[in-house]
Every structure is written in C-alpha cells, then in structure tokens.
Design a protein around this motif. Structure first.
Motif, PDB file in Angstrom:
ATOM      1  N   HIS A  46      45.974  -8.818  22.676  1.00 36.04           N
ATOM      2  CA  HIS A  46      44.938  -9.441  21.847  1.00 36.04           C
ATOM      3  C   HIS A  46      43.897 -10.157  22.697  1.00 36.04           C
ATOM      4  N   ARG A  47      42.754 -10.450  22.104  1.00 36.00           N
ATOM      5  CA  ARG A  47      41.655 -11.115  22.807  1.00 36.00           C
ATOM      6  C   ARG A  47      42.080 -12.435  23.446  1.00 36.00           C
ATOM      7  N   SER A  48      43.012 -13.125  22.848  1.00 34.03           N
ATOM      8  CA  SER A  48      43.478 -14.408  23.370  1.00 34.03           C
ATOM      9  C   SER A  48      44.345 -14.239  24.618  1.00 34.03           C
ATOM     10  N   GLY A  49      44.710 -13.004  24.924  1.00 33.35           N
ATOM     11  CA  GLY A  49      45.612 -12.738  26.036  1.00 33.35           C
ATOM     12  C   GLY A  49      47.057 -12.618  25.587  1.00 33.35           C
ATOM     13  N   SER A  50      47.342 -12.965  24.348  1.00 28.55           N
ATOM     14  CA  SER A  50      48.705 -12.822  23.835  1.00 28.55           C
ATOM     15  C   SER A  50      48.990 -11.350  23.554  1.00 28.55           C
ATOM     16  N   ALA A  51      50.267 -11.038  23.462  1.00 31.44           N
ATOM     17  CA  ALA A  51      50.666  -9.663  23.191  1.00 31.44           C
ATOM     18  C   ALA A  51      51.651  -9.635  22.036  1.00 31.44           C
ATOM     19  N   ALA A  52      51.555  -8.598  21.229  1.00 32.96           N
ATOM     20  CA  ALA A  52      52.525  -8.335  20.172  1.00 32.96           C
ATOM     21  C   ALA A  52      53.236  -7.053  20.565  1.00 32.96           C
ATOM     22  N   LEU A  53      54.568  -7.073  20.500  1.00 31.01           N
ATOM     23  CA  LEU A  53      55.379  -5.964  20.977  1.00 31.01           C
ATOM     24  C   LEU A  53      56.228  -5.386  19.860  1.00 31.01           C
ATOM     25  N   LEU A  54      56.164  -4.081  19.705  1.00 32.43           N
ATOM     26  CA  LEU A  54      57.059  -3.350  18.797  1.00 32.43           C
ATOM     27  C   LEU A  54      58.007  -2.574  19.690  1.00 32.43           C
ATOM     28  N   TRP A  55      59.312  -2.817  19.575  1.00 27.96           N
ATOM     29  CA  TRP A  55      60.267  -2.163  20.472  1.00 27.96           C
ATOM     30  C   TRP A  55      61.489  -1.687  19.714  1.00 27.96           C
ATOM     31  N   ALA A  56      62.054  -0.598  20.223  1.00 23.36           N
ATOM     32  CA  ALA A  56      63.191   0.047  19.570  1.00 23.36           C
ATOM     33  C   ALA A  56      64.461  -0.768  19.766  1.00 23.36           C
ATOM     34  N   ALA A  57      65.140  -1.043  18.663  1.00 28.05           N
ATOM     35  CA  ALA A  57      66.389  -1.799  18.679  1.00 28.05           C
ATOM     36  C   ALA A  57      67.436  -1.049  17.867  1.00 28.05           C
TER      37      ALA A  57
END
Length: 172
Positions: A46-57
């Motif tokens: 994201h623009r703020s530098g944060s990240a959102a992660l979708l990962w296989a569980a």
C-alpha cells in the motif's frame, strides 16, 4: 485445485482491480502445500508502505462463515480489508475455477471481521487463504483515502483480458 492456481487468480484480480491505494502486487513463498515453512501467498503493498498478505493455510475445522461487512473498514485493518476486497473481486469476476468463496472466522485468531477467505474450487477442493498485515514506515490514515473506489469493469472480464502468470518456472 492447487494452491498456486488459486493464488494465480487472486494475484490477477488484485492487479486488474487497479485499487488506487495498492502500489504493487507480488507473490512470495515457496511451499506448494499449506502448512510448511515458506507459505505461498500474494502481497499487496500500500501507499503507506504497509502490506496486506493473503497466504495459504491449512483449513481449520472450526472455521465459520461470516457475512461481508456493510460498512467500509479503516485502513489500519489491512488484513481484514484485503479479505473483503478479495471477496468483492471474486463476487464481480466469478472465476469458473471457483464454485464458492466465503469469509471465515476461526478460534484463536483475533480479527475485526474475518481471519480468512475459504475458496471451494469447482473440483471440490478447498483453498484457505489467511490474511495478515505488516506495517510500513508511514502511519495509516484514519479514514479510507479512496472512499469512492469502484471495482472496474475489467474485473468482470479479467480471465479474457489478463493471463495470470504461471507459478511454475520454465527453464530454457
């Protein structure tokens, strides 16, 4: 359905969504099955530098479906926001590979909305995508910086216009 195939679809949808707050979409992890040391996933920066992660569980037995929230979520809830966006993109794109998808809660995971997106593939297999977030160098805005964002028409025809890259490397 293999995890890599589900992640191919999610990566392609996040790219074609052209969300103004997402500046990059990348793949990570090397595991081909959930539950390993290097979970495969898709990261939205994201623009703020944060990240959102979708990962296989590994899908837990106690996961329970929850409805989409009716109100927009604040940016500080990046994990919940990426799950909601992914669900909304699937609702519009309706990929043939997927029979259904639903947001889920699970015991032991604190989340304001949901912990994961459970995808049931057309072949009956289930891919369970957890969401987490990582903070960036800038503070998250208090309110959504793009409240008027609409999912573009291209998401509806993504499979005709966008070819998701293969998760397998081809050696020349």
């Amino acid at each position: 359905m293999q995890v890599s195939q589900a992640l191919d679809v999610m990566e392609a949808l996040l790219r074609v969504a052209e969300h103004p707050d997402i500046v990059a979409v990348d793949r990570y992890g090397t595991d081909v099955q959930p539950g390993g040391q290097s979970p495969a996933g898709v990261k939205a920066l994201h623009r703020s530098g944060s990240a959102a992660l979708l990962w296989a569980a590994v899908p837990p037995r106690d996961a329970t479906p929850v409805p989409l929230p009716s109100e927009p979520l604040p940016p500080r809830w990046r994990a919940a926001r990426i799950l909601v966006l992914a669900h909304q993109l699937l609702d519009v794109a309706r990929p043939d590979q997927f029979a259904k998808w639903e947001l889920c809660r699970q015991a032991g995971v604190e989340s304001p909305v949901a912990a994961a997106l459970r995808i049931t593939a057309a072949d009956g297999s289930v891919v369970y995508l957890r969401a987490t977030s990582a903070s960036g160098s800038a503070a998250e805005p208090e309110t959504d910086p793009h409240p008027d964002y609409q999912i573009p028409q291209g998401v509806r025809s993504w499979h005709q216009a966008v070819s998701a890259p293969s998760a397998e490397r081809v050696l020349a």
